[in-house]
Design an enzyme around this catalytic site. Structure first.
Site, short mmCIF file in Angstrom:
data_model
loop_
_atom_site.label_atom_id
_atom_site.label_comp_id
_atom_site.label_asym_id
_atom_site.label_seq_id
_atom_site.Cartn_x
_atom_site.Cartn_y
_atom_site.Cartn_z
N GLY A 134 0.69 -1.26 0.19
CA GLY A 134 -0.04 -0.06 0.07
C GLY A 134 0.74 1.15 -0.11
N SER A 179 4.52 0.65 -6.36
CA SER A 179 4.24 -0.42 -7.37
C SER A 179 4.34 -1.99 -6.90
CB SER A 179 5.01 -0.31 -8.62
OG SER A 179 4.19 0.70 -9.34
N SER A 180 3.90 -2.29 -5.56
CA SER A 180 3.86 -3.89 -5.33
C SER A 180 2.94 -4.58 -6.10
CB SER A 180 3.49 -3.89 -3.78
OG SER A 180 2.22 -3.37 -3.54
N ASP A 231 3.69 1.95 -14.50
CA ASP A 231 4.28 0.96 -13.36
C ASP A 231 4.77 -0.32 -13.83
OD1 ASP A 231 3.47 3.25 -11.69
OD2 ASP A 231 1.65 1.70 -11.02
#
Length: 393
Positions: free
Chosen positions: A130, A134-135, A180
């Site tokens: 969060g 860009s997880s 991303d």
């Protein structure tokens, strides 16, 4: 730089989860930070992100049946989640985080790349969840990279970015741009990517920060793009574009110069819409100018453009919020801070700052104390390095 402890942890977890050690391979895909060029990627503008040395680690091996199993060391409460490739692939609340890799499998199959057998996957990430680093894109690109490696699919890293974006848009319901996934898939050590999102032309720009570091400050306010106003911002920009296209010949807001926008902006009679379009146009031009400044060795001007970017995201695009504003505004007061701005989609997440080496500790201490005093909980600080794209490790 691969974290050997993270690699070993994901391999150990794979053996524990699936009682299998032979034929297991380990993988890594980075997170990303965007230095400048925010909310321009879905407006046909330029962005300037780089991959990080933090990211998502994976361990995977093919199975002999049609089952696919997922386990996350970071989301242990979900346990192992499985799907059957002979059944319809669709998003479900029960899948939780696994909807992201499942979406990538779905997107591969949409392109005619069907899995002959299933596989087991364990992931372990060190991107704060969060945080806006860009997880989700990291996980999507990692999954695509693993599918290419395990099944021999002929796809380029750029394809992996497009597949990841397609799955997030159409499977997970977040109308994100390409930045991303592109930054994650195409990352290059010590370089940022100057990407024109209108046609995906790009160049690598060396990041030479002699005597300075990139420091990320995490608000620790969680954001979730699909639940935020992100999609609403994009829709408003699309509406603004449609109106402007009746007056000027453009394919995206990124095609407009500042002068052209100022000459035609009054056709946007909704003041809020005009402000959103203004940000997209001005931010695109700032990004082009910022990369030129970097090439010219003018880091001070690059930093000033970062500040202007944050102010526009705050005042025109309205995606910052008190947490991000506090981090950026406190950073600007610190001697030795070259530039600071929010990064990512906004509504929480992180700021990115360029800080002189001798000022880093004071920056973390002072900004951290003032943030805690105003917000009521702590921010977290990371000094980061620029890394490569996905790889077998």
């Amino acid at each position: 730089m691969i974290d050997q402890n993270m690699k070993q942890a994901v391999l150990d977890s794979f053996e524990k989860s699936f009682s299998k050690k032979d034929g297991v391979k380990a993988y890594f895909a980075p997170g990303r930070v965007n230095l400048i060029g925010e909310h321009t990627d879905y407006n046909g503008g330029h962005v300037f992100p780089c991959a990080l040395t933090i990211g998502t680690y994976g361990a995977a091996a093919k199975r002999d049946d049609r089952m696919v199993h997922f386990y996350s060391c970071n989301q242990d409460r979900f346990g192992v989640y499985g799907i059957n490739l002979d059944e319809e692939i669709k998003p479900t609340p029960e899948a939780g985080w696994a909807n992201y890799p499942i979406g990538v499998i779905w997107a591969f199959e949409k392109r005619g790349m069907k899995l002959d057998k299933g596989f087991d996957l364990v992931i372990n990430g060190n991107i704060p969840n969060g945080s806006g680093l860009s997880s989700s894109a990291s996980l999507e690109v990692l999954t695509g990279f693993i599918l290419r490696d395990l099944y021999g699919f002929e796809v380029s890293n750029q394809d992996l970015a497009l597949i990841g974006q397609y799955s997030e848009n159409n499977f997970n319901g977040c109308n994100c741009g390409i930045m991303d996934q592109f930054a994650v898939a195409m990352g290059k050590e010590d370089n940022a990517i100057f990407l024109d999102t209108a046609d995906l032309s790009y160049e690598y720009a060396p990041i030479k920060l002699e005597g300075a570091k990139i420091v990320i400050a995490n608000t620790n306010k969680k954001h979730k793009l699909t639940d935020s106003q992100y999609n609403a911002r994009r829709s408003m920009c699309e509406e603004a574009l449609a109106i402007l296209q009746k007056t000027v010949d453009i394919k995206g807001l990124g095609d407009l110069s500042v002068e052209e926008f100022e000459a035609h902006k009054d056709v946007l009679t909704d003041p809020d819409m005009q402000k959103k379009a203004k940000h997209a146009v001005y931010e695109n031009q700032r990004t082009i100018e910022a990369v030129k400044s970097l090439k010219d060795g003018d880091l001070a001007h690059f930093g000033e453009l970062m500040r202007q970017s944050h102010e526009s995201l705050r005042d025109d695009y309205d995606v910052t919020g008190v947490e991000l504003d506090t981090l950026a505004e406190e950073a600007w007061k610190i001697p030795g801070v070259i530039g600071s701005r929010m990064t990512g989609g906004g509504f929480g997440g992180c700021t990115v700052s360029i800080v002189k080496d001798e000022a880093v500790e004071n920056f973390k201490k002072t900004v951290g104390e003032n943030y805690l005093k105003k917000i009521g909980y702590e921010a977290t600080f990371y000094t980061v390095e620029i890394g490569n794209g996905p790889e077998v490790i």
